[in-house]
Design a protein around this motif. Structure first.
Motif, PDB file in Angstrom:
ATOM      1  N   PRO A  61       0.810  -1.226   0.000  1.00 54.84           N
ATOM      2  CA  PRO A  61       0.000   0.000   0.000  1.00 54.84           C
ATOM      3  C   PRO A  61       0.840   1.271   0.000  1.00 54.84           C
ATOM      4  N   ALA A  62       2.001   1.265   0.643  1.00 56.23           N
ATOM      5  CA  ALA A  62       2.843   2.467   0.662  1.00 56.23           C
ATOM      6  C   ALA A  62       3.329   2.807  -0.743  1.00 56.23           C
ATOM      7  N   LEU A  63       3.721   1.790  -1.500  1.00 55.02           N
ATOM      8  CA  LEU A  63       4.150   2.021  -2.888  1.00 55.02           C
ATOM      9  C   LEU A  63       2.963   2.461  -3.746  1.00 55.02           C
ATOM     10  N   THR A  64       1.802   1.875  -3.505  1.00 55.79           N
ATOM     11  CA  THR A  64       0.599   2.301  -4.229  1.00 55.79           C
ATOM     12  C   THR A  64       0.344   3.786  -4.000  1.00 55.79           C
ATOM     13  N   ASP A  71       3.852  13.987  -5.568  1.00 54.38           N
ATOM     14  CA  ASP A  71       4.490  14.928  -4.647  1.00 54.38           C
ATOM     15  C   ASP A  71       5.019  14.246  -3.387  1.00 54.38           C
ATOM     16  N   GLU A  72       4.579  13.005  -3.148  1.00 56.61           N
ATOM     17  CA  GLU A  72       5.056  12.267  -1.971  1.00 56.61           C
ATOM     18  C   GLU A  72       5.740  10.999  -2.467  1.00 56.61           C
ATOM     19  N   GLY A  73       6.986  11.141  -2.823  1.00 55.31           N
ATOM     20  CA  GLY A  73       7.669  10.065  -3.536  1.00 55.31           C
ATOM     21  C   GLY A  73       8.750   9.347  -2.774  1.00 55.31           C
ATOM     22  N   LEU A  74       8.714   9.368  -1.432  1.00 55.36           N
ATOM     23  CA  LEU A  74       9.795   8.739  -0.675  1.00 55.36           C
ATOM     24  C   LEU A  74       9.233   7.944   0.501  1.00 55.36           C
ATOM     25  N   ILE A  75       9.740   6.731   0.646  1.00 58.87           N
ATOM     26  CA  ILE A  75       9.467   5.899   1.821  1.00 58.87           C
ATOM     27  C   ILE A  75      10.793   5.679   2.535  1.00 58.87           C
ATOM     28  N   VAL A  76      10.858   6.039   3.809  1.00 59.38           N
ATOM     29  CA  VAL A  76      12.080   5.860   4.590  1.00 59.38           C
ATOM     30  C   VAL A  76      11.896   4.650   5.496  1.00 59.38           C
ATOM     31  N   TYR A  77      12.645   3.592   5.202  1.00 61.11           N
ATOM     32  CA  TYR A  77      12.590   2.344   5.962  1.00 61.11           C
ATOM     33  C   TYR A  77      13.776   2.317   6.916  1.00 61.11           C
ATOM     34  N   ALA A 145      15.454  19.570   5.258  1.00 63.44           N
ATOM     35  CA  ALA A 145      14.073  19.825   4.842  1.00 63.44           C
ATOM     36  C   ALA A 145      13.858  19.456   3.383  1.00 63.44           C
ATOM     37  N   ALA A 146      14.790  19.837   2.518  1.00 62.42           N
ATOM     38  CA  ALA A 146      14.662  19.524   1.097  1.00 62.42           C
ATOM     39  C   ALA A 146      14.840  18.027   0.838  1.00 62.42           C
ATOM     40  N   LEU A 147      15.743  17.406   1.611  1.00 64.43           N
ATOM     41  CA  LEU A 147      16.045  15.996   1.389  1.00 64.43           C
ATOM     42  C   LEU A 147      14.844  15.112   1.714  1.00 64.43           C
ATOM     43  N   PHE A 148      14.082  15.480   2.752  1.00 59.80           N
ATOM     44  CA  PHE A 148      12.990  14.620   3.204  1.00 59.80           C
ATOM     45  C   PHE A 148      11.600  15.227   2.967  1.00 59.80           C
ATOM     46  N   LYS A 149      11.505  16.286   2.178  1.00 63.04           N
ATOM     47  CA  LYS A 149      10.216  16.963   2.023  1.00 63.04           C
ATOM     48  C   LYS A 149       9.168  16.082   1.351  1.00 63.04           C
ATOM     49  N   ARG A 150       9.592  15.099   0.550  1.00 59.54           N
ATOM     50  CA  ARG A 150       8.633  14.258  -0.171  1.00 59.54           C
ATOM     51  C   ARG A 150       8.355  12.936   0.552  1.00 59.54           C
ATOM     52  N   THR A 151       8.794  12.834   1.786  1.00 63.47           N
ATOM     53  CA  THR A 151       8.610  11.583   2.526  1.00 63.47           C
ATOM     54  C   THR A 151       7.131  11.326   2.797  1.00 63.47           C
ATOM     55  N   ALA A 152       6.666  10.159   2.391  1.00 67.40           N
ATOM     56  CA  ALA A 152       5.265   9.773   2.606  1.00 67.40           C
ATOM     57  C   ALA A 152       5.103   8.928   3.856  1.00 67.40           C
ATOM     58  N   ILE A 186       4.775  13.070   9.462  1.00 69.77           N
ATOM     59  CA  ILE A 186       4.907  11.977   8.491  1.00 69.77           C
ATOM     60  C   ILE A 186       4.386  10.688   9.130  1.00 69.77           C
ATOM     61  N   PRO A 187       3.449   9.981   8.485  1.00 72.21           N
ATOM     62  CA  PRO A 187       2.918   8.742   9.058  1.00 72.21           C
ATOM     63  C   PRO A 187       4.018   7.702   9.311  1.00 72.21           C
ATOM     64  N   ARG A 188       3.857   6.986  10.415  1.00 74.98           N
ATOM     65  CA  ARG A 188       4.831   5.965  10.801  1.00 74.98           C
ATOM     66  C   ARG A 188       4.175   4.588  10.784  1.00 74.98           C
TER      67      ARG A 188
END
Length: 742
Positions: A61-64, A71-77, A145-152, A186-188
């Motif tokens: 679902p996160a990739l979906t 605009d939210e193109g990053l998942i940080v695992y 801020a710029a590095l992680f701004k798109r974190t979903a 950012i949702p966890r």
């Protein structure tokens, strides 16, 4: 899968991938988690057994979501292990390749070139350790801020490995600091196979807001358990001696393991690195004698990276059978392929740990999970001490397994103040921002929802003062906090980013002669007795600076039940032990010898009338039989120590050195403690030594050190509740056993 509502919510490209991979359907955990994660507006904990599909429950679902939201193109695992990141990289890259989503592993072994590519275009899936994430925040400052701004999403794997630890507090802080930097929450998503109290786990994941919970039922695979008992004869009883430090039982265990494990993949968990080396040697010696290929491989934290990788590679390949003899390093979710059985030698560290280990077995469809336990007890004779008579190892092992079968395991420990990690996060935040006002630092780290909200403003001010006195911090003319001369060196050293200290053992020295080293997991005081090298020693002095304990031979008295190491035991385990002593029937998972051990322990318990005893007279010392966990017992020991007694925790309760005091004095003091106002922590730990447990504890004032130790290691509330429950009637009616009967 067409009938699955959750499947239909996934991106069509992911659906096609699952069809191509031959998925017959989604698992229960995925059905529950997918709609919760897809909403991308809440935190979620996914708890399920090992190999149940938790990773896919989060990532599908996160990739979906990020495919639908450019605009939210990053998942940080975030993973506790580099090896787990490497495993997940190969697992996710195959899925993400067709989605045109990059996957970026990031830890100490990854090249700078790969890391630069991610920084230039921070999208996709970032697989990172807490230490590497810490380094990123320290070294990239205002670019965060710029590095992680798109974190979903943040996805935290092996959540149970973080809860209640310094490293867990670091992860909380890092996620919070990124939230603050990007200006949004950012949702966890927390993933775990082992969680006790889900509400405590939720509080760890997000302390100040609701968390959605997915607690998937077990797959229902068959569980087979057998605990075998082995008896160690007294030295000299027969002529045969073993090569295993004069012990015969380890040879017998190794011979049985060789017989039942050969030709399959397994995990063997002894309880120390020394035992890992012992059993690896014994088993491979048997391979040599049988002229068969080596099948047994060691794995523990002191081994080089190359040796550990060699063991992991042996387990993953399919051509030859391989069994790892390991410490907790292989408890976590590294993909080592199918494991036929899990072996526990000695008492399991905890119910949760045993559950995690057992989750490695029975992962193939139709195969049972298999647990083989081995307990060693000394043969009984007229010199047997109380621990031997009660068969403590067997009874505690049986207690842990019985609780496992009831699906109970220890709740997460979340009450610590973690001043050590606060020191690190303060220095790290100053590096990130290029300096901070004290008020800003306090708001960021210590004001809810900050990760250190248990730290008061007064405690924070004291910490700043102490760090300033040591030149860890400095202030410029405007009041801006900066790293001081010493602090600058600390922050710029590669070891700064890890919150945990490397394992340190205390040297044991008697009259200038080194006896060896001992890992110490509880506070110690002069006058306390310890068991080392098969002998009982009296602590004369503790040199914390040089990590040395000076001892002299103890004269008389039974040996102590504390040997300096081992996991902390929960109250529920001790209470189950007492229930087993009072029980009558056999336990189905014990073999004949182990059941005999249990019966002998029950008989000793009955003969000594321990059901009715609270204070057991052992001559030179007394044992307060609390049947509480170590945190409550240590609090009681501190209460007694603060009133002039020499007390420490043991496996049956609290050991109190008599030293001329009568049992009536002990009883009277316990009654006074129960009725008196609680002493301040500084008073309670006034005579305590060896309180430094965490990496930066040595930088704290004694006042802060005592408070951080007490918050993580003492359960004062449970201790006082127990003391009040026995005062005054039960304590006054106690029956004492003369020492000659024990």
């Amino acid at each position: 899968m067409a009938d699955s509502r959750a499947f239909l919510q996934l991106d069509p490209r992911i659906q096609r991938y699952l069809w191509a991979e031959g998925w017959g359907g989604l698992r229960d955990v995925q059905e529950q988690a997918i709609p919760l994660v897809l909403s991308a507006d809440q935190d979620v904990i996914v708890a399920a057994s090992t190999a149940s599909g938790k990773t896919e429950a989060a990532f599908l679902p996160a990739l979906t979501h990020i495919l639908a939201q450019p605009d939210e193109g990053l998942i940080v695992y975030i993973s506790p292990l580099k090896a787990l990141i490497n495993d997940q990289f190969w697992r996710l890259e195959r899925l993400c390749e067709g989605l045109e989503i990059p996957v970026w592993p990031w830890h100490g072994d990854i090249t700078a070139t790969s890391k630069r590519k991610f920084v230039q275009k921070p999208t996709g899936v970032l697989l990172i350790t807490p230490e590497s994430l810490e380094a990123t925040l320290c070294n990239r400052g205002t670019a965060i801020a710029a590095l992680f701004k798109r974190t979903a999403f943040f996805v935290i794997d092996e959540l149970h490995a973080f809860i209640g630890t310094e490293r867990g507090k670091q992860v909380q802080s890092l996620m919070h600091r990124i939230d603050v930097a990007v200006g949004r929450t950012i949702p966890r998503i927390g993933l775990s196979a082992t969680l006790g109290d889900m509400s405590l786990a939720a509080r760890f994941l997000r302390p100040d807001s609701p968390v959605a919970l997915v607690d998937a039922a077990s797959t229902g695979s068959q569980l087979l358990i057998l605990v075998k008992g082995f008896e160690e004869p007294p030295a000299g009883r027969d002529g045969g001696r073993s090569d295993s430090d004069g012990e015969q039982a380890p040879d017998a265990i190794a011979a049985h393991l060789f017989k039942v494990l050969r030709g399959s993949n397994n995990l063997i968990f002894p309880n120390s690195r020394r035992e890992v080396e012992r059993y690896t040697h014994l088993l491979n010696t048997l391979c040599e004698k049988a002229r068969v290929p080596k099948e047994f491989w060691p794995h523990h934290g002191s081994l080089s990276k190359e040796i550990r990788y060699e063991t992991e590679a042996a387990l993953k390949q399919r051509e030859h059978a391989a069994t790892a003899v390991c410490t907790s390093t292989l408890e976590l979710g590294i993909d080592i392929g199918a494991v036929r059985s899990v072996v526990q030698i000695g008492t399991p560290p905890s119910v949760a740990s045993l559950r995690q280990r057992l989750g490695r077995s029975g992962r193939r469809e139709g195969e049972p999970a298999i647990l083989r336990g081995y307990v060693i007890e000394d043969a009984l004779d007229d010199k047997s001490d109380l621990a031997t008579q009660l068969r403590l190892d067997t009874v505690q092992t049986a207690a842990v397994i019985s609780l496992l079968l009831e699906n109970w395991f220890e709740p997460p420990a979340v009450r610590g103040m973690h001043y050590s990690t606060l020191v690190q996060q303060l220095l790290s935040s100053i590096a990130q921002y290029g300096g901070m006002q004290a008020a800003h630092a306090f708001r960021l780290l210590c004001t809810s929802p900050g990760p250190f909200d248990r730290v008061s403003r007064q405690g924070f001010i004291e910490l700043l003062r102490v760090l300033g006195e040591q030149e860890i911090l400095s202030q410029d003319h405007s009041g801006l906090l900066l790293a001081g001369g010493v602090g600058d060196k600390i922050v710029n050293h590669y070891s700064f980013y890890a919150t945990f200290a490397t394992d340190e053992e205390f040297r044991i020295v008697s009259q200038g002669k080194p006896l060896g080293t001992l890992p110490v997991s509880q506070m110690m005081t002069p006058g306390q007795r310890i068991l080392f090298g098969g002998r009982t020693w009296l602590i004369d002095e503790i040199d914390e600076q040089h990590k040395t304990i000076h001892v002299s031979p103890a004269k008389g008295g039974a040996p102590p039940l504390f040997n300096g190491s081992g996991a902390r035991v929960h109250t529920r385990v001790r209470q189950r032990m007492r229930e087993l002593y009072l029980g009558m029937g056999p336990l189905p998972f014990l073999d004949y010898t182990a059941q005999r051990f249990l019966d002998e322990g029950r008989e000793a318990f009955k003969t000594r009338t321990l059901e009715d005893l609270l204070l057991l007279d052992q001559g030179s010392y007394a044992i307060l039989l609390t049947w509480l966990g170590d945190s409550a017992n240590e609090a009681i020991a501190c209460f007694l120590t603060s009133r002039g007694f020499q007390a420490s925790i043991g496996r049956l309760g609290v050991e109190i050195l008599r030293a001329g005091c009568s049992l009536e004095q002990i009883k009277s003091t316990l009654s006074e403690i129960a009725l008196s106002p609680l002493p301040a922590v500084d008073e309670l730990l006034e005579k305590a030594s060896n309180l430094e447990r965490q990496k930066w504890d040595g930088l704290l004032s004694l006042h802060l050190l005592k408070h951080t130790y007490a918050s993580s290691n003492l359960d004062i509330d449970e201790a006082i509740e127990w003391l009040k429950s026995i005062e005054p009637e039960r304590l006054r009616s106690v029956v004492f056993s003369p020492p000659e009967q024990i």
